[in-house]
Design an enzyme around this catalytic site. Sequence first.
Site, PDB file in Angstrom:
ATOM      1  N   SER A 152       0.853  -1.189   0.000  1.00  0.00           N
ATOM      2  CA  SER A 152       0.000   0.000   0.000  1.00  0.00           C
ATOM      3  C   SER A 152       0.889   1.240   0.000  1.00  0.00           C
ATOM      4  CB  SER A 152      -0.866  -0.025   1.261  1.00  0.00           C
ATOM      5  OG  SER A 152      -1.200   1.273   1.689  1.00  0.00           O
ATOM      6  N   TYR A 165      -2.505  -0.505  10.040  1.00  0.00           N
ATOM      7  CA  TYR A 165      -2.468  -0.876   8.622  1.00  0.00           C
ATOM      8  C   TYR A 165      -1.112  -0.514   8.010  1.00  0.00           C
ATOM      9  CZ  TYR A 165      -4.188  -1.009   3.748  1.00  0.00           C
ATOM     10  OH  TYR A 165      -4.372  -1.277   2.418  1.00  0.00           O
TER      11      TYR A 165
HETATM   12  N1  LIG Z   1      -8.685  -0.484  -2.199  1.00  0.00           N
HETATM   13  C1  LIG Z   1      -7.565   0.245  -2.086  1.00  0.00           C
HETATM   14  O1  LIG Z   1      -7.518   1.453  -2.333  1.00  0.00           O
HETATM   15  C2  LIG Z   1      -6.292  -0.446  -1.637  1.00  0.00           C
HETATM   16  C3  LIG Z   1      -5.126   0.306  -1.647  1.00  0.00           C
HETATM   17  C4  LIG Z   1      -3.939  -0.304  -1.256  1.00  0.00           C
HETATM   18  C5  LIG Z   1      -3.919  -1.616  -0.870  1.00  0.00           C
HETATM   19  N2  LIG Z   1      -5.064  -2.333  -0.850  1.00  0.00           N
HETATM   20  C6  LIG Z   1      -4.960  -3.733  -0.426  1.00  0.00           C
HETATM   21  O2  LIG Z   1      -5.418  -4.562  -1.470  1.00  0.00           O
HETATM   22  C7  LIG Z   1      -5.944  -5.765  -0.916  1.00  0.00           C
HETATM   23  C8  LIG Z   1      -7.360  -5.979  -1.453  1.00  0.00           C
HETATM   24  O3  LIG Z   1      -8.122  -4.844  -1.056  1.00  0.00           O
HETATM   25  P1  LIG Z   1      -9.634  -4.564  -1.510  1.00  0.00           P
HETATM   26  O4  LIG Z   1      -9.762  -3.100  -1.661  1.00  0.00           O
HETATM   27  O5  LIG Z   1      -9.977  -5.462  -2.640  1.00  0.00           O
HETATM   28  O6  LIG Z   1     -10.371  -4.970  -0.178  1.00  0.00           O
HETATM   29  P2  LIG Z   1     -11.739  -5.754   0.039  1.00  0.00           P
HETATM   30  O7  LIG Z   1     -12.158  -5.477   1.446  1.00  0.00           O
HETATM   31  O8  LIG Z   1     -12.691  -5.457  -1.064  1.00  0.00           O
HETATM   32  O9  LIG Z   1     -11.271  -7.268  -0.081  1.00  0.00           O
HETATM   33  C9  LIG Z   1     -10.605  -7.951   0.943  1.00  0.00           C
HETATM   34  C10 LIG Z   1     -11.215  -9.336   1.037  1.00  0.00           C
HETATM   35  O10 LIG Z   1     -10.497 -10.085   2.010  1.00  0.00           O
HETATM   36  C11 LIG Z   1     -11.429 -10.904   2.692  1.00  0.00           C
HETATM   37  N3  LIG Z   1     -10.915 -11.240   4.024  1.00  0.00           N
HETATM   38  C12 LIG Z   1     -10.844 -10.428   5.104  1.00  0.00           C
HETATM   39  N4  LIG Z   1     -10.368 -11.117   6.151  1.00  0.00           N
HETATM   40  C13 LIG Z   1     -10.129 -12.382   5.711  1.00  0.00           C
HETATM   41  C14 LIG Z   1      -9.639 -13.556   6.321  1.00  0.00           C
HETATM   42  N5  LIG Z   1      -9.277 -13.568   7.620  1.00  0.00           N
HETATM   43  N6  LIG Z   1      -9.518 -14.679   5.584  1.00  0.00           N
HETATM   44  C15 LIG Z   1      -9.871 -14.698   4.276  1.00  0.00           C
HETATM   45  N7  LIG Z   1     -10.353 -13.602   3.631  1.00  0.00           N
HETATM   46  C16 LIG Z   1     -10.482 -12.472   4.355  1.00  0.00           C
HETATM   47  C17 LIG Z   1     -12.673 -10.024   2.828  1.00  0.00           C
HETATM   48  O11 LIG Z   1     -13.816 -10.827   3.064  1.00  0.00           O
HETATM   49  C18 LIG Z   1     -12.691  -9.330   1.473  1.00  0.00           C
HETATM   50  O12 LIG Z   1     -13.471 -10.077   0.572  1.00  0.00           O
HETATM   51  C19 LIG Z   1      -5.879  -5.602   0.607  1.00  0.00           C
HETATM   52  O13 LIG Z   1      -4.706  -6.189   1.098  1.00  0.00           O
HETATM   53  C20 LIG Z   1      -5.802  -4.097   0.777  1.00  0.00           C
HETATM   54  O14 LIG Z   1      -5.181  -3.751   1.982  1.00  0.00           O
HETATM   55  C21 LIG Z   1      -6.264  -1.787  -1.230  1.00  0.00           C
END
Ligand SMILES: NC(=O)c1ccc[n+]([C@@H]2O[C@H](COP(=O)([O-])OP(=O)(O)OC[C@H]3O[C@@H](n4cnc5c(N)ncnc54)[C@H](O)[C@@H]3O)[C@@H](O)[C@H]2O)c1
Length: 271
Positions: A152, A165
């Site tokens: 991130s 985070y």
């Molecule tokens: N969306 C953004 O702007 C952004 C930016 C930087 C990094 N990220 C990272 O990208 C990755 C995906 O993010 P996203 O935006 O798609 O988030 P999201 O919340 O849409 O997806 C995350 C998924 O992980 C699942 N999850 C949570 N805890 C879990 C567990 N213990 N076991 C199995 N599954 C579990 C959730 O049910 C969810 O479906 C994450 O690591 C997030 O930190 C996102």
Amino acid sequence: MNQLFDLSDKVVVVTGATGILAGGSAKYLQKNGAIVVYLGRNKDRVNLATEEAKSISEKFMGLTCDVLDEASLREGFEKVIEKYGRVDALVNGAGGNMPGATIGPEKEIFDLDLEDYSKVMDLNLKGTVLPTLVFSQAFKEQKTGCVINFSSMSSTQALTRVLGYSNAKAAIDNFTRWMATEMAIKYGDGVRVNAVAPGFFISKQNRALLTNEDGSFTDRGQQVINKTPFRRFGKQEEVYGAIHYLISDASSFVTGSVMAVDGGFSCFSGV
Ligand SMILES: NC(=O)c1ccc[n+]([C@@H]2O[C@H](COP(=O)([O-])OP(=O)(O)OC[C@H]3O[C@@H](n4cnc5c(N)ncnc54)[C@H](O)[C@@H]3O)[C@@H](O)[C@H]2O)c1
């Protein structure tokens, strides 16, 4: 398609495949010929993801596993090996933030809820380390395979509020480099570990933080836009290409890297 980027019949396990970025990436990979294992914690949401996967191809399976539960991951790994005999890639997409692990403007640093802080550290760090330890066992035998982690913008720059985070994502960068080195030394140059560092994409977790109900930006959303030379948030499909590249042979000499997909956020001082 160019052979360098061919994903045909590569077995790719995607954790957090019920979410936005990892879920979208999982479908994209399946559409491009990969055999995709949709791994998520919630059975109903895994079923929903695999219902959609059916309309793409027959090359998929669903796994209900918590990324923090080693036993369920090991069981999942056995099922994948039983059905496909190998694992070519692991995309560690499960992760995210929790409100208690943040320090809002109205809070003191000393108000940090250490329990929530630990939960966020666990989900983002241990929730990447554990699946890697379990699924990359296949790489040891195969002498090929790759891991893609999710970092991130908060891993290298201080982002206000999101302490737990940020700490976890900084550790993900370190884990990516450490594991890349160790895997290459132990199992050779066919085993690679990299990460993508998305900039700001609208997801369920951050929508209310970045946008108002009428679609305009919140103050924080505007601050992000001001520091993003592209002057917009990312679209989820803009992360797929980086993952495709890092899984494919096109990146065969790339390991230990953290690839920013951020519209320039990380290179711009804001001034
Ligand atoms: N969306 C953004 O702007 C952004 C930016 C930087 C990094 N990220 C990272 O990208 C990755 C995906 O993010 P996203 O935006 O798609 O988030 P999201 O919340 O849409 O997806 C995350 C998924 O992980 C699942 N999850 C949570 N805890 C879990 C567990 N213990 N076991 C199995 N599954 C579990 C959730 O049910 C969810 O479906 C994450 O690591 C997030 O930190 C996102």
